[in-house]
Design a protein around this motif. Structure first.
Motif, PDB file in Angstrom:
ATOM      1  N   ILE A  78     -21.696 -22.496   1.691  1.00 61.05           N
ATOM      2  CA  ILE A  78     -22.951 -21.925   2.198  1.00 61.05           C
ATOM      3  C   ILE A  78     -23.063 -21.932   3.723  1.00 61.05           C
ATOM      4  N   CYS A  79     -22.095 -22.532   4.427  1.00 59.20           N
ATOM      5  CA  CYS A  79     -22.259 -22.731   5.866  1.00 59.20           C
ATOM      6  C   CYS A  79     -21.894 -21.516   6.713  1.00 59.20           C
ATOM      7  N   GLN A  80     -21.455 -20.441   6.095  1.00 62.45           N
ATOM      8  CA  GLN A  80     -20.968 -19.271   6.832  1.00 62.45           C
ATOM      9  C   GLN A  80     -21.961 -18.747   7.887  1.00 62.45           C
ATOM     10  N   PRO A  81     -23.262 -18.577   7.558  1.00 67.82           N
ATOM     11  CA  PRO A  81     -24.194 -18.055   8.583  1.00 67.82           C
ATOM     12  C   PRO A  81     -24.322 -18.979   9.793  1.00 67.82           C
ATOM     13  N   VAL A  82     -24.301 -20.281   9.546  1.00 67.42           N
ATOM     14  CA  VAL A  82     -24.436 -21.238  10.640  1.00 67.42           C
ATOM     15  C   VAL A  82     -23.172 -21.247  11.493  1.00 67.42           C
ATOM     16  N   VAL A  83     -22.008 -21.230  10.843  1.00 71.65           N
ATOM     17  CA  VAL A  83     -20.738 -21.205  11.572  1.00 71.65           C
ATOM     18  C   VAL A  83     -20.629 -19.928  12.396  1.00 71.65           C
ATOM     19  N   LYS A  84     -21.088 -18.838  11.841  1.00 71.16           N
ATOM     20  CA  LYS A  84     -21.012 -17.550  12.547  1.00 71.16           C
ATOM     21  C   LYS A  84     -21.797 -17.597  13.854  1.00 71.16           C
ATOM     22  N   GLU A  85     -22.924 -18.321  13.852  1.00 73.33           N
ATOM     23  CA  GLU A  85     -23.748 -18.411  15.045  1.00 73.33           C
ATOM     24  C   GLU A  85     -23.248 -19.472  16.020  1.00 73.33           C
ATOM     25  N   ALA A 110     -20.165 -21.469  15.795  1.00 67.25           N
ATOM     26  CA  ALA A 110     -18.723 -21.589  16.056  1.00 67.25           C
ATOM     27  C   ALA A 110     -17.989 -20.413  15.429  1.00 67.25           C
ATOM     28  N   PRO A 111     -18.152 -19.220  15.976  1.00 66.38           N
ATOM     29  CA  PRO A 111     -17.550 -18.021  15.376  1.00 66.38           C
ATOM     30  C   PRO A 111     -16.034 -18.087  15.247  1.00 66.38           C
ATOM     31  N   GLY A 112     -15.392 -18.909  16.078  1.00 65.77           N
ATOM     32  CA  GLY A 112     -13.942 -19.020  15.987  1.00 65.77           C
ATOM     33  C   GLY A 112     -13.466 -19.671  14.703  1.00 65.77           C
ATOM     34  N   LEU A 113     -14.367 -20.410  14.048  1.00 63.85           N
ATOM     35  CA  LEU A 113     -14.014 -21.093  12.789  1.00 63.85           C
ATOM     36  C   LEU A 113     -14.341 -20.259  11.555  1.00 63.85           C
ATOM     37  N   GLN A 114     -14.922 -19.106  11.759  1.00 65.09           N
ATOM     38  CA  GLN A 114     -15.409 -18.294  10.650  1.00 65.09           C
ATOM     39  C   GLN A 114     -14.305 -17.944   9.655  1.00 65.09           C
ATOM     40  N   THR A 115     -13.145 -17.567  10.177  1.00 69.01           N
ATOM     41  CA  THR A 115     -12.027 -17.193   9.306  1.00 69.01           C
ATOM     42  C   THR A 115     -11.597 -18.353   8.426  1.00 69.01           C
ATOM     43  N   TYR A 116     -11.517 -19.542   9.003  1.00 71.93           N
ATOM     44  CA  TYR A 116     -11.051 -20.713   8.262  1.00 71.93           C
ATOM     45  C   TYR A 116     -12.057 -21.129   7.186  1.00 71.93           C
TER      46      TYR A 116
END
Length: 393
Positions: free
Chosen positions: A49-56, A58-64
């Protein structure tokens, strides 16, 4: 406030609850390893579920994070199953090598992640973050073949998760049914031990599972399905909060048994398909136990003790707990729970007829711990509710 902002707030709240709960669960796991699987389950949910937060943030971690979603998805059902197995176990639960088989699908998902990490970074980001499959057209044939193979395996695994989740939900229901039967052989009050919240959670999960399965199948076979992100994230927040609060409150039901109550351990061992096979109980001893049991209830009124257990009753009448259990089941045709609650209901009937006390006060007076359990036991014995009985008297 836009829907995306609300969804971001709900997701952040879920992650905060998970972070706090996992910390407490890991602290408790030093003494009770049973909390480790629940910590793993919540951690896997956080990855999903953390994708929206990571996108805002730490976008560099989004792929991982996107790559880890597949193994995380396959971790949730077995982790929750092992938690349920642990809190319902008659012996202290500990991680064992045999438990590793439950994580085989998650291991396959992790292998796919490793393969994806070996792909060219630009291609991987285009497919996962930008969802641009056309990036494959300019790649070498061999690489394109490998990527299509990984996509097909991933697709099959996503569909396979539906089957895996259904299997574990069914296993949890079966386990809890067996557990409840065992509890009633040892305890006269089981409300705090039964873990009814798990049943309600499983029903909710079952509904979400069916909905998710339908969305996955339709989205992958027909066309993408648009869902309301606010409703979705609100449902996730409610479920995360429920698992966290009740998971932290729930203790293993047989904790006092495996902490040293040898009589209770013997009774649990006897609750099998061949129970009491080696017992030395004869008719004369059974009749003596029946007499002592009835005396303990009718004259000593032991049923008024809300925390009454089979071992405690055994010590009171100086008889083996295993023999008492066998006598109740084979001679009297009733388990310990129903036997004690029958006396409680009879005492409640007298008070309903002769006093003006509230139903809740009467329930507490005769040994019940909760109004709901009193109503259930009363209706089972009389066929009507306490209020109906009072009106008819």
């Amino acid at each position: 406030m836009s829907d995306s902002a609300v969804a971001y707030f709900l997701t952040s709240s879920s992650l905060a609850i998970i972070g706090f709960s996992v910390h407490l669960l890991l602290l408790r796991s030093a003494k009770q390893p049973v909390y480790l699987p629940l910590a793993g389950c919540l951690s896997a949910v956080a990855v999903l579920i953390c994708q929206p937060v990571v996108k805002e943030l730490a976008p560099g971690l989004q792929t991982y994070i996107l790559l880890l979603a597949l193994p995380a998805l396959y971790l949730i059902p077995p982790c929750f199953w092992l938690y349920v197995q642990g809190i319902t176990s008659s012996a202290r639960w500990r991680p064992e090598r045999a438990h590793l088989k439950h994580f085989t699908p998650a291991g396959l998902g992790l292998f796919i992640v490793i393969c994806a990490l070996l792909l060219p970074g630009e291609l991987r980001d285009a497919m996962l973050v930008e969802e641009d499959i056309s990036a494959l057209t300019s790649t070498p044939d061999m690489l394109r073949f490998i990527v299509y193979g990984l996509l097909i395996i991933t697709f099959m695994m996503v569909l396979g998760w539906v089957v895996q989740a259904g299997f574990y939900v069914h296993s949890v229901f079966r386990r809890l049914h067996s557990y409840r039967t065992q509890l009633r052989e040892l305890f006269a009050s089981t409300e705090a031990r039964e873990g009814r919240w798990i049943l309600w959670l499983m029903l909710a999960v079952g509904g979400v599972w069916l909905l998710t399965a339908g969305i996955l199948l339709y989205g992958n076979l027909v066309a993408p399905v648009q869902t309301d992100i606010v409703i979705r994230d609100l449902v996730i927040l409610i479920m995360v909060w429920s698992v966290a609060i009740w998971g932290l409150r729930q203790k293993p039901g047989f904790e006092e048994v495996y902490q040293g109550d040898k009589e209770a351990q013997e009774v649990l061992k006897s609750i099998t398909d061949v129970k009491y096979q080696r017992s030395a109980l004869n008719q004369q001893l059974a009749e003596s136990i029946v007499t002592k049991l009835n005396h303990a209830m009718e004259h000593d009124r032991l049923f008024l003790d809300a925390s009454l257990s089979l071992p405690r009753l055994a010590r009171h009448i100086s008889r083996s707990a295993n023999h008492i259990s066998q006598t109740l089941n084979e001679t009297m045709g009733v388990n310990f729970f129903d036997y004690v609650n029958r006396y409680r209901v009879n005492a409640a009937k007298e008070q309903l007829q002769n006093t003006d006390d509230t139903v809740l006060d009467i329930a507490m007076n005769v040994g019940f711990n909760a109004k709901s359990s009193f109503y259930t036991a009363f209706k089972k014995e009389t066929g009507i509710t306490p209020n109906q009985f009072r009106k008819a008297s």
